[in-house]
Design a protein around this motif. Structure first.
Motif, PDB file in Angstrom:
ATOM      1  N   PRO A 116      52.110  79.679   4.503  1.00 52.07           N
ATOM      2  CA  PRO A 116      51.128  79.352   3.258  1.00 52.07           C
ATOM      3  C   PRO A 116      51.986  79.812   2.072  1.00 52.07           C
ATOM      4  N   TRP A 117      51.218  79.350   1.116  1.00 53.53           N
ATOM      5  CA  TRP A 117      51.898  79.575  -0.219  1.00 53.53           C
ATOM      6  C   TRP A 117      52.256  81.177  -0.602  1.00 53.53           C
ATOM      7  N   GLN A 118      51.516  81.939   0.217  1.00 51.42           N
ATOM      8  CA  GLN A 118      51.969  83.355  -0.014  1.00 51.42           C
ATOM      9  C   GLN A 118      53.512  83.622   0.023  1.00 51.42           C
ATOM     10  N   ASN A 119      54.254  83.193   0.791  1.00 47.13           N
ATOM     11  CA  ASN A 119      55.576  83.155   1.016  1.00 47.13           C
ATOM     12  C   ASN A 119      56.284  82.149   0.182  1.00 47.13           C
ATOM     13  N   MET A 120      55.764  82.046  -1.129  1.00 47.51           N
ATOM     14  CA  MET A 120      56.445  80.904  -1.891  1.00 47.51           C
ATOM     15  C   MET A 120      57.987  81.033  -2.064  1.00 47.51           C
ATOM     16  N   SER A 121      58.502  82.305  -2.349  1.00 52.55           N
ATOM     17  CA  SER A 121      60.026  82.145  -2.458  1.00 52.55           C
ATOM     18  C   SER A 121      60.560  81.404  -1.130  1.00 52.55           C
ATOM     19  N   LEU A 122      60.267  81.861  -0.023  1.00 51.53           N
ATOM     20  CA  LEU A 122      60.664  81.070   1.283  1.00 51.53           C
ATOM     21  C   LEU A 122      60.674  79.751   1.198  1.00 51.53           C
ATOM     22  N   ILE A 123      59.338  79.218   0.839  1.00 53.96           N
ATOM     23  CA  ILE A 123      59.141  77.935   0.852  1.00 53.96           C
ATOM     24  C   ILE A 123      60.060  77.089  -0.204  1.00 53.96           C
ATOM     25  N   LEU A 124      60.250  77.584  -1.423  1.00 52.36           N
ATOM     26  CA  LEU A 124      61.024  76.993  -2.461  1.00 52.36           C
ATOM     27  C   LEU A 124      62.399  76.979  -2.032  1.00 52.36           C
ATOM     28  N   MET A 125      62.957  77.814  -1.110  1.00 51.78           N
ATOM     29  CA  MET A 125      64.197  77.695  -0.725  1.00 51.78           C
ATOM     30  C   MET A 125      64.372  76.734   0.335  1.00 51.78           C
ATOM     31  N   ASP A 126      63.373  76.692   1.302  1.00 49.13           N
ATOM     32  CA  ASP A 126      63.429  75.598   2.253  1.00 49.13           C
ATOM     33  C   ASP A 126      62.960  74.089   1.942  1.00 49.13           C
ATOM     34  N   ARG A 127      62.481  74.211   0.736  1.00 49.22           N
ATOM     35  CA  ARG A 127      62.273  72.784  -0.075  1.00 49.22           C
ATOM     36  C   ARG A 127      63.557  72.357  -0.687  1.00 49.22           C
ATOM     37  N   GLY A 128      64.526  73.320  -1.180  1.00 47.76           N
ATOM     38  CA  GLY A 128      65.533  72.899  -1.905  1.00 47.76           C
ATOM     39  C   GLY A 128      66.731  72.486  -0.938  1.00 47.76           C
ATOM     40  N   LYS A 129      66.683  73.301   0.606  1.00 54.34           N
ATOM     41  CA  LYS A 129      67.580  72.755   1.315  1.00 54.34           C
ATOM     42  C   LYS A 129      67.201  71.390   2.081  1.00 54.34           C
ATOM     43  N   LEU A 130      65.813  71.092   1.993  1.00 54.88           N
ATOM     44  CA  LEU A 130      65.337  69.628   2.339  1.00 54.88           C
ATOM     45  C   LEU A 130      65.813  68.591   1.495  1.00 54.88           C
ATOM     46  N   TYR A 131      65.642  68.930   0.073  1.00 59.68           N
ATOM     47  CA  TYR A 131      65.762  68.182  -0.964  1.00 59.68           C
ATOM     48  C   TYR A 131      67.548  67.693  -0.882  1.00 59.68           C
ATOM     49  N   ASP A 132      68.367  68.814  -0.571  1.00 55.33           N
ATOM     50  CA  ASP A 132      69.863  68.715  -0.608  1.00 55.33           C
ATOM     51  C   ASP A 132      69.993  67.827   0.504  1.00 55.33           C
ATOM     52  N   PHE A 133      69.643  67.933   1.511  1.00 52.89           N
ATOM     53  CA  PHE A 133      69.630  67.075   2.743  1.00 52.89           C
ATOM     54  C   PHE A 133      69.218  65.757   2.535  1.00 52.89           C
ATOM     55  N   CYS A 134      67.900  65.421   1.917  1.00 51.84           N
ATOM     56  CA  CYS A 134      67.695  64.035   1.509  1.00 51.84           C
ATOM     57  C   CYS A 134      68.683  63.458   0.701  1.00 51.84           C
ATOM     58  N   LEU A 135      69.317  64.096  -0.467  1.00 51.99           N
ATOM     59  CA  LEU A 135      70.286  63.460  -1.116  1.00 51.99           C
ATOM     60  C   LEU A 135      71.663  63.061  -0.441  1.00 51.99           C
TER      61      LEU A 135
END
Length: 434
Positions: free
Chosen positions: A335-354
């Motif tokens: 859930p958004w409770q772990n926002m910092s972890l979600i944002l880190m995973d989002r950054g890794k995914l975005y880097d992979f997509c690039l």
């Protein structure tokens, strides 16, 4: 696991009290797990348990252990769960489902030390937050009970006076005159006080440890999503909050929050994360299919982070600029409770997509030189296109110092970034009803 609401029996209440006592124990996860009274001890015990399970797996599955020496086969945990169901007559299907939901094994049903420790740490945090919430709810219930006791004993006193043939109306009349005089002076204060008490006692919009966002009804969720608070203490009159970004501690009246919109991130399960991508208009359907397949494969290999792709659609086609804007939405396991972890995973995914976009050569490059953003090193070499979403630079090293963005003199840097990169954003799940 879905839990049906039923009327608790005496045995259920006794079991609940025994569970609370076990939570306060030094080893809440039994002696087999080890000490877990603090977070550090919990992590160390998880590491020791992982090594023990690795030794067991080496004896039971030597071939698989030799092939993946640093990973733990998930079926080791599954077999232990089956043995537990045989001995204690638990429902095996529900336990297996809960176990898989807890550890999220990868595509090959393998667990790394990091994912195993993170899963155990998540359980520890939920346990401590639940224990604190129970203690806080008990304290609030005691205060409410004292208030009702005052009213109850006052009415009992009047009833006793009536039974003894005493006239209570004279006493009530004198008390009423005093109450009316105080009502004019303290009316607004008492009104807001009662409003705050009803907000906490009836609505109960949050518990201790929850991450919340307090908004006006007309405000957008995305615009204020960075302004979140952790609930540290709740009373009938005030709530103590800690600002997630800076650690600032604030105390607010419950009545001041009751008229606002409270988003509880802990109750917003499986966060929805959005990413925007700009592709060249010359991108073929086959290339887009390969791009989406790569993301699907990434999500399957990182099941501890991502649940599934929920949306991948075209938002905009600009033939003048020669770009196609796609929106990608994925559902996270947390859930958004772990926002910092979600944002880190989002950054890794975005880097992979690039990286995938660069490999397929489908990234958008603006045709207008005045709308290009460049990244260049101090040696005058172009930045790595795999790690940077910006087009390559043609400027010399004398024009740059270090690694910095350059933009046109008309001050349209924000427009440039939006055109070249887009604004990868987030979307909250629907606001939970309190």
């Amino acid at each position: 696991m879905d839990i049906e609401e039923t009327n608790p029996t005496i045995i259920d209440i006794l079991h609940f009290n025994m569970t609370l006592d076990q939570m306060d124990n030094m080893m809440p996860f039994t002696e087999s797990y080890g000490p877990a009274d603090t977070r550090i001890n919990c992590v160390n015990s998880a590491k020791r348990l992982f090594r023990k399970l690795k030794l067991y797996a080496a004896e039971k599955y030597p071939t698989e252990t030799e092939k993946y020496p640093r990973l733990l086969p998930y079926r080791v945990l599954s077999e232990l769960c089956e043995n537990l169901t045989k001995n204690e007559n638990h429902e095996q299907d529900q336990l297996q489902k809960s176990l898989k939901k807890l550890f999220h094994p990868g595509k090959n049903d393998l667990l790394s030390l990091q994912s195993f420790v993170i899963s155990c740490d998540n359980v520890y945090k939920r346990l401590k937050n639940f224990r604190a919430s129970v203690a806080n709810s008990s304290a609030i219930d005691i205060v409410l009970g004292d208030m009702f006791n005052i009213v109850f004993y006052f009415l009992v006193g009047l009833l006793v006076m009536v039974i003894l043939n005493m006239n209570p109306f004279g006493l009530l009349l004198s008390i009423t005159s005093v109450i009316v005089s105080f009502a004019f002076a303290l009316g607004p204060t008492v009104s807001t006080l009662i409003e705050g008490i009803m907000f906490v006692a009836v609505r109960r919009p949050y518990d201790i440890g929850d991450r919340i966002s307090i908004l006006k009804p007309e405000e957008s969720d995305v615009e204020t999503m960075g302004n979140t608070w952790f609930v540290e203490d709740v009373t009938l009159y005030t709530t103590t909050l800690r600002f997630a970004n800076t650690g600032e501690v604030s105390t607010v009246n419950n009545s001041s929050i009751s008229a606002l919109r409270v988003i509880n991130c802990a109750r917003s399960a499986h966060a929805l994360v959005e990413l925007n991508f700009y592709f060249s208009i010359e991108t073929t359907a086959s290339q887009m299919k390969d791009f989406k397949s790569a993301i699907d494969e990434y999500a399957k290999e990182h099941t501890i982070c991502w649940k599934s792709i929920t949306k991948f659609w075209i938002r905009k086609v600009d033939t003048n600029e020669g770009l196609i804007n796609y929106n990608l939405q994925l559902q996270h396991q947390d859930p958004w409770q772990n926002m910092s972890l979600i944002l880190m995973d989002r950054g890794k995914l975005y880097d992979f997509c690039l990286k995938v976009m660069s490999k397929l050569q489908i990234q958008f490059v603006s045709r207008n030189e005045n709308l290009n953003v460049f990244m260049q090193s101090s040696k005058g070499e172009n930045s790595n296109p795999l790690t940077s979403p910006f087009p390559q630079s043609s400027r010399s090293s004398s024009e740059t110092s270090g690694l910095r963005p350059t933009f046109t003199s008309d001050g349209s840097f924000h427009k440039i970034v939006s055109s070249a990169l887009g604004s990868p954003g987030m979307s909250l799940p629907p606001t939970p009803k309190n």
